[in-house]
Write an enzyme that holds these catalytic residues in place. Structure first.
Site, PDB file in Angstrom:
ATOM      1  N   ASP A 148       0.869  10.381   3.786  1.00  0.00           N
ATOM      2  CA  ASP A 148       1.461  11.288   4.758  1.00  0.00           C
ATOM      3  C   ASP A 148       0.378  12.207   5.321  1.00  0.00           C
ATOM      4  O   ASP A 148       0.286  13.370   4.958  1.00  0.00           O
ATOM      5  CB  ASP A 148       2.569  12.091   4.067  1.00  0.00           C
ATOM      6  CG  ASP A 148       3.467  12.778   5.066  1.00  0.00           C
ATOM      7  OD1 ASP A 148       3.328  12.500   6.268  1.00  0.00           O
ATOM      8  OD2 ASP A 148       4.308  13.578   4.633  1.00  0.00           O
ATOM      9  N   LYS A 190      10.490   3.353   3.682  1.00  0.00           N
ATOM     10  CA  LYS A 190      10.501   4.805   3.536  1.00  0.00           C
ATOM     11  C   LYS A 190      11.302   5.208   2.299  1.00  0.00           C
ATOM     12  O   LYS A 190      12.361   4.646   2.033  1.00  0.00           O
ATOM     13  CB  LYS A 190      11.137   5.448   4.776  1.00  0.00           C
ATOM     14  CG  LYS A 190      10.275   5.349   6.025  1.00  0.00           C
ATOM     15  CD  LYS A 190       9.075   6.262   5.900  1.00  0.00           C
ATOM     16  CE  LYS A 190       8.426   6.600   7.206  1.00  0.00           C
ATOM     17  NZ  LYS A 190       9.087   7.534   8.049  1.00  0.00           N
ATOM     18  N   CYS A 243      30.730  25.972  27.963  1.00  0.00           N
ATOM     19  CA  CYS A 243      29.288  25.834  27.769  1.00  0.00           C
ATOM     20  C   CYS A 243      28.679  27.191  27.405  1.00  0.00           C
ATOM     21  O   CYS A 243      28.889  28.167  28.130  1.00  0.00           O
ATOM     22  CB  CYS A 243      28.649  25.306  29.048  1.00  0.00           C
ATOM     23  SG  CYS A 243      26.847  25.378  28.999  1.00  0.00           S
ATOM     24  N   CYS A 285      24.033  23.417  35.538  1.00  0.00           N
ATOM     25  CA  CYS A 285      23.947  24.309  34.373  1.00  0.00           C
ATOM     26  C   CYS A 285      22.494  24.696  34.115  1.00  0.00           C
ATOM     27  O   CYS A 285      21.628  23.827  33.976  1.00  0.00           O
ATOM     28  CB  CYS A 285      24.534  23.610  33.156  1.00  0.00           C
ATOM     29  SG  CYS A 285      24.187  24.447  31.601  1.00  0.00           S
ATOM     30  N   CYS A 323      26.394  28.339  30.651  1.00  0.00           N
ATOM     31  CA  CYS A 323      26.912  28.721  31.968  1.00  0.00           C
ATOM     32  C   CYS A 323      28.399  29.032  31.953  1.00  0.00           C
ATOM     33  O   CYS A 323      28.963  29.399  32.981  1.00  0.00           O
ATOM     34  CB  CYS A 323      26.611  27.620  32.978  1.00  0.00           C
ATOM     35  SG  CYS A 323      27.477  26.088  32.620  1.00  0.00           S
ATOM     36  N   TYR A 329      -7.618   2.040   5.770  1.00  0.00           N
ATOM     37  CA  TYR A 329      -6.707   0.928   5.538  1.00  0.00           C
ATOM     38  C   TYR A 329      -6.828  -0.234   6.519  1.00  0.00           C
ATOM     39  O   TYR A 329      -6.095  -1.210   6.385  1.00  0.00           O
ATOM     40  CB  TYR A 329      -5.251   1.390   5.432  1.00  0.00           C
ATOM     41  CG  TYR A 329      -4.760   2.236   6.576  1.00  0.00           C
ATOM     42  CD1 TYR A 329      -4.665   1.730   7.859  1.00  0.00           C
ATOM     43  CD2 TYR A 329      -4.375   3.555   6.360  1.00  0.00           C
ATOM     44  CE1 TYR A 329      -4.213   2.511   8.902  1.00  0.00           C
ATOM     45  CE2 TYR A 329      -3.924   4.340   7.390  1.00  0.00           C
ATOM     46  CZ  TYR A 329      -3.843   3.813   8.669  1.00  0.00           C
ATOM     47  OH  TYR A 329      -3.407   4.587   9.687  1.00  0.00           O
ATOM     48  N   LYS A 343       2.063   4.653   1.653  1.00  0.00           N
ATOM     49  CA  LYS A 343       2.059   5.192   3.011  1.00  0.00           C
ATOM     50  C   LYS A 343       1.675   6.663   2.915  1.00  0.00           C
ATOM     51  O   LYS A 343       2.467   7.508   2.499  1.00  0.00           O
ATOM     52  CB  LYS A 343       3.428   5.021   3.672  1.00  0.00           C
ATOM     53  CG  LYS A 343       3.403   5.425   5.132  1.00  0.00           C
ATOM     54  CD  LYS A 343       4.608   4.928   5.876  1.00  0.00           C
ATOM     55  CE  LYS A 343       4.469   5.150   7.368  1.00  0.00           C
ATOM     56  NZ  LYS A 343       4.350   6.561   7.747  1.00  0.00           N
ATOM     57  N   CYS A 380      28.576  19.719  28.748  1.00  0.00           N
ATOM     58  CA  CYS A 380      28.858  20.682  29.803  1.00  0.00           C
ATOM     59  C   CYS A 380      28.880  19.866  31.088  1.00  0.00           C
ATOM     60  O   CYS A 380      27.957  19.102  31.355  1.00  0.00           O
ATOM     61  CB  CYS A 380      27.740  21.717  29.838  1.00  0.00           C
ATOM     62  SG  CYS A 380      27.666  22.602  31.395  1.00  0.00           S
ATOM     63  N   GLU A 423       0.840  -1.206   0.000  1.00  0.00           N
ATOM     64  CA  GLU A 423       0.000   0.000   0.000  1.00  0.00           C
ATOM     65  C   GLU A 423       0.864   1.241   0.000  1.00  0.00           C
ATOM     66  O   GLU A 423       2.020   1.179   0.398  1.00  0.00           O
ATOM     67  CB  GLU A 423      -0.804   0.057   1.316  1.00  0.00           C
ATOM     68  CG  GLU A 423      -1.908  -0.919   1.383  1.00  0.00           C
ATOM     69  CD  GLU A 423      -2.576  -0.926   2.756  1.00  0.00           C
ATOM     70  OE1 GLU A 423      -2.237  -0.102   3.613  1.00  0.00           O
ATOM     71  OE2 GLU A 423      -3.435  -1.783   2.933  1.00  0.00           O
TER      72      GLU A 423
HETATM   73  S1  IVH Z   1      -1.015   0.574   8.873  1.00  0.00           S
HETATM   74  C1  IVH Z   1      -0.002  -1.059  13.354  1.00  0.00           C
HETATM   75  N1  IVH Z   1      -1.170   1.580   6.474  1.00  0.00           N
HETATM   76  O1  IVH Z   1       1.627   5.459   9.225  1.00  0.00           O
HETATM   77  C2  IVH Z   1       0.104   0.144  12.475  1.00  0.00           C
HETATM   78  N2  IVH Z   1      -0.488   3.005   8.250  1.00  0.00           N
HETATM   79  O2  IVH Z   1       3.936   4.822  10.926  1.00  0.00           O
HETATM   80  C3  IVH Z   1      -0.853   0.066  11.356  1.00  0.00           C
HETATM   81  N3  IVH Z   1      -0.050   5.299   7.564  1.00  0.00           N
HETATM   82  O3  IVH Z   1       0.040   5.823  12.319  1.00  0.00           O
HETATM   83  C4  IVH Z   1      -0.736   1.207  10.440  1.00  0.00           C
HETATM   84  N4  IVH Z   1      -0.528   5.041   5.427  1.00  0.00           N
HETATM   85  O4  IVH Z   1      -0.940   7.048  10.356  1.00  0.00           O
HETATM   86  C5  IVH Z   1      -0.874   1.818   7.765  1.00  0.00           C
HETATM   87  N5  IVH Z   1      -1.371   2.343   4.300  1.00  0.00           N
HETATM   88  C6  IVH Z   1      -1.101   2.573   5.572  1.00  0.00           C
HETATM   89  C7  IVH Z   1      -0.701   3.839   6.034  1.00  0.00           C
HETATM   90  C8  IVH Z   1      -0.400   4.016   7.385  1.00  0.00           C
HETATM   91  C9  IVH Z   1      -0.142   5.890   6.362  1.00  0.00           C
HETATM   92  C10 IVH Z   1       0.385   5.946   8.806  1.00  0.00           C
HETATM   93  C11 IVH Z   1      -0.536   5.772   9.982  1.00  0.00           C
HETATM   94  C12 IVH Z   1       0.304   5.212  11.096  1.00  0.00           C
HETATM   95  C13 IVH Z   1       1.685   5.525  10.627  1.00  0.00           C
HETATM   96  C14 IVH Z   1       2.631   4.469  11.174  1.00  0.00           C
END
Ligand code: IVH
Length: 703
Positions: A125, A324, A419, A442, A422, A235, A123, A437, A121
């Site tokens: 943001d 990532k 430092c 401090c 201080c 998801y 990820k 320090c 899937e």
């Molecule tokens: S699964 C047990 N699927 O990523 C965790 N998370 O780093 C299950 N996120 O808090 C999360 N896209 O906000 C999952 N396709 C996706 C996602 C996703 C974004 C975010 C989510 C989570 C964070 C974890």
């Protein structure tokens, strides 16, 4: 034919409202979820206006799942706390193919399988949300918060068009209570428009789409949220009441889609490593063309039964991983180098930069890590440098740009030898790259400690942020942590400060009072002892139960805790040997800050508690790692080799030398079914010496 509400019977009004809701909901779904609009704007608008007018004239027609609720409710005073029935956890990260392979191998080894189908899937943001539906109707929406509890943002989430107010489907196909989880985001294209609008009315622009989504979702006035074009991808399913019939993640997504929730169309089922890598590569290419930010790919083991077996390690599931994307880089000018003093006295240099956009965010500051890094990379004020940013990580200066031109008066940066707070001596130990320090008193260190103590994950004192943590010591109100809890005696003096004002003073005092009920792990973490994170604080709390006992813990006792090694044990003993720290603990206890950990040990009265096992051979219903985890969870020990101390050998099929050794040493050998009865029901296997040594004859005991 025009509907005439004035001459209609109550039943006709109810039917008309239902019809309008149905038409609007269906149009919304086609438009927002399926991307296939059916009504044009004017037709949609006409229905909405009619429904609004109907509901206004006949309050009995009001309904929480009416699409009119999407326009927002009057401002709320604040958000209520929602405790998640199942914690909302995070994901572990990998950054390259090797990292992914290592994760996949660990999962397969754990399961003792050669392969396992997966789902890939995007990820997203954005912000994680959990939405609970009761009898198919949205009841509550909560933010992730700290994972254990979040904020009740129901009124705001009702305004998000792609979130169903009511799940679709035949009755009986939707569980009576179901929590759907997903990610809320603001489309990139709408982000620019939103910012332009904000700037025209004199409001500060949002830094990135993620912040704008968060800001929009946390509006106290939900009619304000209603104006923001938020969107959401679902998801997963969280808490459910009712039969659980879904057996894979893929089917979960199909079910959510069937109920009218939007899922991401790029999601794919895959079964090989090659397919995962191809998905990642393709996503990387498409990233720029998507209308929402993504920071990687999430790979999940598809089978829910396997997910359940894999479970979690710390806060991360073993059954999913985030791959990532590489950090985004940009070039800019390093205007100046500054040095901060941290909580433990560490001097950390940071770069003041000519502001530059990296990965959708304007960056004006970046970390330079430490003195050695500056020396090695020869960063100088005035240089052109490469900076990078990956996800939520603090931006960092990577290297001097190849295009950098230095003027003749450019000089290497000289790290301060005193430092900056201080003026005391600094020291750089041989084994660490950190300059510290050495002054325990401090002021900068204390200010950071105060800020850490009050932070959300520690004592969670509202009103005691960065500024107040600096002001209170500087103005002589606190000189150690315990003083915070004496601050109420000086309310009048605080009120005389220009800066604070009555409301802020009272909120601060209220926040301090409220923090008294924070549990022991939070307090232990809040003390800011080097190396003690939330997890180790939890172990200490579970083992010692109160502050005085932790203070008196010996190195031996500490080393006996799973996860605590020599470095941490020594640090703790040293910390509690310092008179000033002992006094602080004493003062806190005297002031009533003395939480007791009363968490029940699940294993305390289980017969496996304290018993030593060795697991060998191939098991039928679980892997060896799972068996070992079970043993540990119940307080037993799972060791690797059979010795005189081994009490039980769990022997699966093809058990080899360990079985022979166990027989030689007269160790009690048990079967998998005996083991399960032992773990699940506490039925201690009958010793061959006492009963029969014939396993068949032992069998009836288990049934
Ligand atoms: S699964 C047990 N699927 O990523 C965790 N998370 O780093 C299950 N996120 O808090 C999360 N896209 O906000 C999952 N396709 C996706 C996602 C996703 C974004 C975010 C989510 C989570 C964070 C974890």
């Amino acid at each position: 034919m025009q509907f005439d509400s004035a001459s209609s019977t109550p039943d006709e009004l109810v039917a008309r409202a239902a019809q309008l809701r149905e038409e609007i909901n269906s149009a919304n779904r086609l438009y927002y979820v399926e991307n296939a609009p059916e009504l044009d704007d004017a037709e949609w608008d006409a229905r909405m206006q009619e429904l609004l007018a109907l509901e206004a004239a006949h309050p009995n027609l009001h309904s929480n799942d009416s699409p009119t609720q999407r326009v927002g409710a009057p401002p709320a005073a604040g958000f209520d706390e929602v405790v998640h029935p199942i914690p909302m956890l995070s994901l572990g990260n990998v950054f390259d193919e090797d990292g992914f392979l290592a994760w996949y191998k660990r999962a397969l080894d754990f399961l003792e399988l050669d392969s396992a189908p997966m789902v890939c899937e995007l990820k997203i943001d954005g912000l994680a949300l959990a939405i609970t539906y009761r009898n198919g109707v949205m009841e509550q929406a909560a933010t992730r918060g700290d994972g254990e509890s979040g904020e009740d943002v129901t009124a705001n989430v009702r305004t998000i068009r792609s979130v169903p107010l009511k799940l679709e489907g035949e009755s009986g196909t939707i569980p009576p209570v179901i929590e759907l989880r997903g990610e809320v985001f603001l489309p990139n294209s709408k982000f620019t428009t939103l910012n332009t609008e904000r700037e025209t009315v004199g409001l500060p622009a949002y830094v990135n789409p993620r912040n704008s989504a968060s800001g929009s979702l946390r509006q106290l006035d939900s009619s304000e949220t209603a104006k923001r074009p938020l969107d959401m991808f679902f998801y997963s399913i969280g808490y459910v009441e009712g039969p659980e019939e879904i057996s894979s993640h893929w089917d979960t997504l199909q079910a959510i889609k069937g109920w009218g929730g939007r899922t991401n169309e790029w999601t794919r089922e895959v079964s090989t490593v090659e397919e995962v890598m191809a998905f990642i590569a393709k996503t990387g290419e498409q990233r720029e063309s998507l209308d929402y930010g993504i920071d990687g790919v999430v790979i999940k083991i598809d089978s829910l039964a396997l997910q359940h077996r894999l479970g979690f390690v710390g806060r991360d599931p073993r059954w999913a991983i985030a791959y990532k994307f590489p950090a985004e880089q940009a070039e800019t000018t390093l205007k100046a180098i500054h040095v901060n003093v941290g909580r433990t006295g560490a001097l950390t240099p940071w770069a003041e930069l000519e502001p530059v956009m990296v990965g959708g965010v304007t960056v004006g500051r970046a970390t330079l890590h430490n003195k050695d890094e500056i020396d090695r990379k020869d960063f100088r004020e005035g240089d052109r440098v490469v900076i990078q940013r990956a996800g939520d990580v603090i931006p960092q200066v990577v290297e001097v740009s190849s295009k950098n031109k230095r003027s003749s008066d450019s000089k290497p940066y000289v790290f301060p030898d005193a430092c900056p707070s201080c003026g005391s001596e600094t020291a750089q130990s041989e084994d660490e790259a950190v300059t510290r320090c050495v002054n325990g008193a401090c002021p900068a260190q204390f200010e950071r400690l105060l800020e850490h103590f009050a932070s959300r994950v520690a004592m969670d004192i509202e009103g005691l942020g960065e500024r107040v943590s600096q002001d209170l010591p500087r103005l002589g109100f606190v000189s150690n942590i315990a003083d915070i809890y004496r601050l109420h005696e000086r309310r009048e003096d605080l009120l005389e400060l220009d800066k604070m004002g009555k409301t802020r003073v009272d909120n601060l005092l209220k926040g301090i009072e409220a923090s008294r009920s924070q549990p022991l792990p939070n307090l232990l973490f809040a003390l800011g002892i080097t190396g003690i994170g939330s997890e180790s604080a939890e172990w200490l709390s579970r083992r010692f139960r109160n502050l005085s006992a932790v203070k008196e813990a010996t190195e031996e006792e500490l080393l006996a805790i799973d996860g605590i090694g020599l470095v941490l044990a020594t640090t703790l003993v040293e910390y509690f040997a310092i008179e000033q720290n002992r006094k602080l603990i004493g003062d806190l206890i005297e002031l009533g800050i003395n939480p007791i950990d009363e968490t029940l040990e699940p294993s305390a009265d289980h017969p496996a508690n304290g018993v030593t096992f060795v697991v060998t051979g191939r098991l039928e219903t679980m892997s060896r790692s799972e068996a070992q985890n079970l043993i540990k969870m119940l307080g037993g020990k799972a060791t690797g080799s059979v010795t005189g101390k081994t009490e039980y050998l769990l022997a699966g099929a093809e058990a080899g030398s360990k079985l022979e050794k166990a027989q030689r040493l007269n160790v009690h050998v048990i079967t998998e079914s005996e083991f399960i009865a032992f773990m699940d029901d506490g039925i201690v296997p009958v010793s061959p010496d006492l009963g029969s040594s014939d396993e068949e004859e032992n069998a009836p005991l288990l049934s």
